[in-house]
Design a protein around this motif. Structure first.
Motif, PDB file in Angstrom:
ATOM      1  N   UNK A 127       0.837  -1.208   0.000  1.00 14.14           N
ATOM      2  CA  UNK A 127       0.000   0.000   0.000  1.00 14.14           C
ATOM      3  C   UNK A 127       0.873   1.259   0.000  1.00 14.14           C
ATOM      4  N   UNK A 128       1.987   1.163  -0.702  1.00 14.69           N
ATOM      5  CA  UNK A 128       2.892   2.309  -0.770  1.00 14.69           C
ATOM      6  C   UNK A 128       2.382   3.323  -1.782  1.00 14.69           C
ATOM      7  N   UNK A 129       1.612   2.878  -2.740  1.00 13.89           N
ATOM      8  CA  UNK A 129       1.088   3.783  -3.746  1.00 13.89           C
ATOM      9  C   UNK A 129      -0.426   3.600  -3.769  1.00 13.89           C
ATOM     10  N   UNK A 130      -1.146   4.686  -3.535  1.00 15.40           N
ATOM     11  CA  UNK A 130      -2.603   4.571  -3.405  1.00 15.40           C
ATOM     12  C   UNK A 130      -3.299   5.551  -4.335  1.00 15.40           C
ATOM     13  N   UNK A 131      -4.530   5.227  -4.685  1.00 14.84           N
ATOM     14  CA  UNK A 131      -5.296   5.984  -5.654  1.00 14.84           C
ATOM     15  C   UNK A 131      -6.458   6.654  -4.949  1.00 14.84           C
ATOM     16  N   UNK A 132      -6.814   7.838  -5.380  1.00 16.04           N
ATOM     17  CA  UNK A 132      -7.958   8.499  -4.766  1.00 16.04           C
ATOM     18  C   UNK A 132      -8.167   9.876  -5.346  1.00 16.04           C
ATOM     19  N   UNK A 133      -9.032  10.607  -4.676  1.00 14.74           N
ATOM     20  CA  UNK A 133      -9.321  11.965  -5.127  1.00 14.74           C
ATOM     21  C   UNK A 133      -8.138  12.837  -4.708  1.00 14.74           C
ATOM     22  N   UNK A 134      -7.741  13.779  -5.589  1.00 13.45           N
ATOM     23  CA  UNK A 134      -6.493  14.500  -5.328  1.00 13.45           C
ATOM     24  C   UNK A 134      -6.509  15.246  -4.008  1.00 13.45           C
ATOM     25  N   UNK A 135      -7.612  15.936  -3.722  1.00 15.14           N
ATOM     26  CA  UNK A 135      -7.709  16.701  -2.484  1.00 15.14           C
ATOM     27  C   UNK A 135      -7.564  15.799  -1.268  1.00 15.14           C
ATOM     28  N   UNK A 136      -8.235  14.641  -1.337  1.00 14.46           N
ATOM     29  CA  UNK A 136      -8.196  13.706  -0.214  1.00 14.46           C
ATOM     30  C   UNK A 136      -6.788  13.154  -0.034  1.00 14.46           C
ATOM     31  N   UNK A 137      -6.111  12.854  -1.147  1.00 16.32           N
ATOM     32  CA  UNK A 137      -4.755  12.298  -1.049  1.00 16.32           C
ATOM     33  C   UNK A 137      -3.778  13.329  -0.500  1.00 16.32           C
ATOM     34  N   UNK A 138      -3.978  14.589  -0.915  1.00 15.82           N
ATOM     35  CA  UNK A 138      -3.129  15.661  -0.404  1.00 15.82           C
ATOM     36  C   UNK A 138      -3.298  15.761   1.114  1.00 15.82           C
ATOM     37  N   UNK A 139      -4.565  15.666   1.548  1.00 16.89           N
ATOM     38  CA  UNK A 139      -4.842  15.723   2.989  1.00 16.89           C
ATOM     39  C   UNK A 139      -4.206  14.529   3.698  1.00 16.89           C
ATOM     40  N   UNK A 140      -4.301  13.348   3.058  1.00 17.49           N
ATOM     41  CA  UNK A 140      -3.723  12.142   3.640  1.00 17.49           C
ATOM     42  C   UNK A 140      -2.202  12.278   3.753  1.00 17.49           C
ATOM     43  N   UNK A 141      -1.588  12.842   2.701  1.00  9.35           N
ATOM     44  CA  UNK A 141      -0.139  13.032   2.718  1.00  9.35           C
ATOM     45  C   UNK A 141       0.253  13.932   3.881  1.00  9.35           C
TER      46      UNK A 141
END
Lengths: 268, 650
Positions: A150-164
């Motif tokens: 799970x090193x590379x994950x897919x999703x909505x950009x805003x959500x991924x930015x928040x996750x990062x």
């Protein structure tokens, strides 16, 4: 429309290349061979749309098309064969491509690849599996689905930015406080967080934090006015000088070339 | 006008026909084999000689057409009338060359018309494409009257003559746009160009230099063709052209220097590399020396100075265009590029074709005020009608000579391309890490064939193996920084003992110091056929046995054959954990890499699911096999006691 993205966490990548294998299987890219024009068989190539490179301290860093929010390649393409889909992917339509390779010149990351061995060559790069996601065949790209860590994950950009940012905030000691792709080249849909500096692994220092297509825009906006101004100026100059010569009775303002009457011409 | 044989014209034409033949073969090679095998282009150097020279320089060299047309028709300087037609012809042929060059370079040239349909106004290339299309049309219409005049089509001639001024004005506007937008092409990726050549003012720089270059090119073309036909160039006009060119070139140099200074890039002129030298050469050859030659009082009006100076301008600006379009990119991509023979031949072929067309037009149409008498225009009969004896000319006749040169050119190119002389991409020097000595301990495996080999330690080559261990070598087999235990002696024996060193070391590829594993082990990356058809035919009873495997009546191919496992059920291991992926029934085995990655990763993922280890993923063991050099490249990153499973030969 939701803009989708991929977040890669370099600290979690184990370098197994399952993403590479999955991408190759899903996109039927064929087998890699050590062609002379691509250096090494494990480099990014027309048959290898994603690959793992070595970052500093032997970190594994996945490399593939960044899917820029304002892609230089799509702006450079003279026919729009490369284009941004509403889902955020930079996609490619080989049926209208000229093969001019200006996209390859334009890519600030130099990540577009070409089918050099083919007589009907196409530009090859990651397309975020947008076609099959759109058709509802799969819900996420083959690479992220295949990642065992799970090193590379897919999703909505805003959500991924928040996750990062959440991960960085949660483990401030583990990560460098930077999300690669948040601002570089005006933002990309492929984001990275890492515990090492990625400037030698796909995110060079020279990248501007601004749109690349904007570099050409002023010149292109000047095109129509230039045409009108030059044409008008030339017509005006011609008229003024012609009229002056006529008034001065000097040179003939409407001269004919020496061969005014072709019939009378003596040909050797 | 002399009627004697003009040897320099004959030789020049023969050379041009020779290059035409060589280029035709090269272009065919490019279309039948693809861009990769024919050119030295790579993913990091996607544009090469064809764009840098044929297209970007070609357009600039054709600038004389619109400049001279403007001088005569807009500024009404009618004394330059004598050179309008040659200038228009040069421009017309220049643009035809650009289009031909582009068609050769485009990967999918059959799609070029789509630029008319799919508009993409953000792209400078779209604009260049449109302008070239339109301007080529304008040039055709500008030159058509000369053809109509030669054909005595007086009405068409008179009709087109009425549109001279509108055509000239349109041509100037279009040229302004695309001369400059060739510079705009390189705005989008500032990091590809060396800072001495990249500038937001590239469009202006390209346009101004095109005007100066156009004037110089008209001069060169006048002097060269005059030499060829042993006629006098328009000496009464050329000094005015070169003086005008001096002013424009000086303006160009001022723009470049001020631009560099204003953006604080002058410091790159003193950096310790070859780039400032290239900049200096380009500026000296293209601007400083020619402008001096044109304007030194002692040389003013000197014919030699004018010819030399104008030629230097042409060379200098071809260098400038090639540097912007490609050479200066090497500073940033770090990847060199030397055009392949096929690229060079094709470029020369396009130039030769245009030169021959130019000579054809000046010989048969009223391009010059005094058309030349070409050599061989008057040709005596080949056979004496009375004696029936052949009368031989001093050389072969015109057409035969051309065809002969053409064929010889084609054969030479075909031979050179086939032999691979300077053809295709040069292999990049691949840093091959020298092999490392390791000590390994062989331990018998309980209940299985083979051994478990444990790496004991990394050793220097001269050290003595530790007690109970043996010496082995690790090699970076595919120059990929990944190491494998290499049975050197076994390879040596298999390949033929001491005489076999050359099979791997040296040689197959210049600059490559050891043959990589993949060169022999083709199945490293490619799928491999493991089915021996002949052996099966013999074993099953010869020709009568086809139906044992292939369904009768169907095409006897792999798809219609009985799967291997039908007969070879016994050969399948019952204890393997490896799950066959894909259709393994047809005798095609996956390449090593695909097999290993497919098999290991699936199995380890399952292991992880069955026995969750928590924390570190179980797949963390991948790097235990994939080893690599440490960051400083001096030690092999390898844990002591790391386990390599190796099936030793019984």
């Amino acid at each position: 429309m939701t803009s989708y993205a991929i977040l890669t966490d370099v600290t979690r990548c184990i370098g197994c290349e399952a993403c590479v294998a999955a991408c190759k299987a899903a996109n039927h890219t064929g087998t890699d061979a050590p062609w002379p024009w691509q250096g090494d068989a494990s480099d990014l190539s027309s048959t290898r749309w994603t690959t793992i490179v070595r970052g500093p301290r032997s970190r594994y860093v996945r490399v593939h098309c960044r899917h820029c929010l304002e892609p230089a390649c799509a702006s450079a393409c003279p026919v729009g064969a490369l284009h941004t889909t509403p889902e955020g992917a930079v996609a490619y339509d080989p049926s209208i491509c000229l093969g001019c390779r200006y996209c390859m010149m334009a890519c600030p990351f130099r990540l577009t690849r070409y089918e050099w061995a083919s007589t009907k060559p196409r530009v090859r790069k990651c397309i975020l599996c947008y076609d099959r996601i759109k058709a509802g065949e799969i819900t996420e790209p083959a690479c992220t689905a295949a990642c065992p860590a799970k090193a590379t994950i897919f999703g909505e950009r805003g959500a991924l930015l928040a996750e990062a940012k959440r991960r960085i905030a949660e483990h401030p000691g583990r990560y460098l406080n930077h999300v690669w792709g948040e601002h570089e080249v005006g933002g990309t849909s492929v984001l990275y967080i890492a515990d090492v500096d990625l400037s030698s692994a796909g995110w060079p220092h020279y990248l501007r934090h601004a749109s690349y297509p904007a570099l050409t825009r002023p010149a292109m906006h000047l095109v129509p006015p230039t045409f009108v101004v030059v044409a008008a100026a030339m017509s005006g100059i011609s008229w003024v000088i012609g009229r002056r010569q006529k008034l001065a009775g000097g040179e003939n303002p409407n001269p004919e070339p020496p061969a005014e009457q072709p019939d009378s011409e003596e040909r050797p | 006008m002399n009627t004697e044989i003009n040897v320099r014209l004959i030789v020049t034409k023969a050379v041009l026909w020779f290059l035409l033949g060589a280029g035709a073969v090269s272009a065919a090679y490019r279309f039948f084999r693809g861009l990769g095998p024919a050119t030295a282009l790579t993913d990091l150097t996607p544009w090469g000689l064809w764009i840098g020279f044929d297209v970007v320089s070609g357009v600039a060299l054709a600038a004389g057409g619109f400049v001279i047309a403007a001088v005569v028709h807009v500024f009404h300087l009618h004394r330059f009338h004598a050179i309008v037609r040659p200038a228009i012809l040069t421009a017309f042929l220049g643009y035809v060359a650009v289009v031909v060059g582009l068609l050769v370079d485009l990967g999918r040239p059959w799609n070029i018309w789509r630029m008319i349909v799919y508009w993409q106004p953000t792209s400078p290339l779209f604009e260049v494409g449109w302008c070239v299309m339109l301007y080529l049309t304008v040039l055709t219409l500008e030159f058509a009257p000369v053809v109509f005049e030669g054909l005595r089509w007086n009405k068409a001639y008179a009709f087109l003559r009425r549109f001279t001024l509108p055509l000239v004005v349109t041509g100037i506007a279009l040229s302004t746009l695309h001369q400059s937008s060739l510079g705009s092409l390189f705005l989008i990726n500032p990091e590809r160009l060396h800072p001495l050549w990249h500038s937001p003012l590239l469009p202006v720089i390209f346009f101004v230099s095109a005007v100066g270059l156009g004037l110089a090119m008209v001069t060169v073309e006048g002097v060269v063709t005059a030499w060829l036909y042993r006629r006098e160039p328009e000496w009464h006009l050329l000094p005015s052209l070169t003086r005008a060119a001096s002013i424009v070139l000086a303006l160009y140099l001022a723009i470049r220097l001020v631009d560099l200074a204003a953006r604080g890039k002058l410091r790159y002129l003193v950096e310790g590399s070859w780039w400032p030298v290239l900049f200096l050469v380009e500026v000296l050859v293209g601007v400083v020396v020619p402008v001096t030659l044109f304007n030194l009082p002692s040389l003013r009006g000197s014919r030699r100075a004018i010819g030399t100076g104008a030629s230097l301008v042409v060379v200098g600006f071809i260098l400038h265009r090639a540097t912007v379009a490609g050479i200066s990119h090497i500073a940033r991509t770090g990847q060199g590029y030397i055009p392949s023979l096929a690229e060079i031949f094709t470029s020369l072929c396009i130039v030769s074709l245009m030169a021959l067309l130019f000579l054809f037009f000046v010989e048969h149409l009223h391009v010059w005020e005094q058309p030349p008498t070409p050599a061989g225009h008057f040709r005596p009969a080949a056979v004496d009608p009375v004696s029936r004896a052949f009368i031989r000319g001093p050389w072969l006749g015109g057409a035969q000579r051309a065809v002969l040169a053409w064929i010889v050119g084609g054969v030479v190119a075909a031979a050179l391309l086939e032999l691979g002389v300077a053809n295709g991409p040069h292999p990049r020097p691949q840093p091959v890490a020298p092999p490392r000595s390791v000590d390994v301990v062989r331990l018998p495996r309980a209940g299985a064939t083979g051994h478990r080999i444990t790496l004991a330690a990394l050793q220097g080559p001269d050290s003595v193996p530790a007690q109970g261990s043996e010496r082995a070598i690790l090699i970076d087999g595919n120059h990929a920084g990944r190491w494998v235990l290499f049975p050197h002696e076994a390879h040596q024996q298999r390949l033929g003992g001491n005489a076999s060193c050359g099979a791997c070391h040296h040689l197959n590829v210049p600059l490559e110091r050891g043959t990589s594993c993949a060169r022999c082990h083709r199945d490293m990356y490619r799928a491999t056929d493991t089915f021996a058809h002949d052996g099966h035919v013999t074993a099953l009873g010869g020709n009568a046995s086809c139906a044992r495997c292939h369904s009768p009546g169907a095409i006897k191919d792999r798809a219609n054959a009985t799967p291997c496992r039908t007969c070879h059920e016994r050969d399948r291991s019952r204890v393997t954990r490896v799950q066959a992926s894909g259709n393994l029934a047809d005798g095609v085995a996956a390449g090593y890499v695909a097999a290993m990655h497919g098999l290991c990763v699936t199995c380890h993922a399952r292991q992880e699911a069955e026995h969750p280890t928590g924390g570190e993923p179980y797949l963390q063991r991948c790097p235990a096999c994939h080893r690599e050099l440490s960051d400083d490249g001096r030690e092999l990153r390898l844990r002591e006691g790391a386990i390599l499973e190796a099936r030793a030969r019984p």
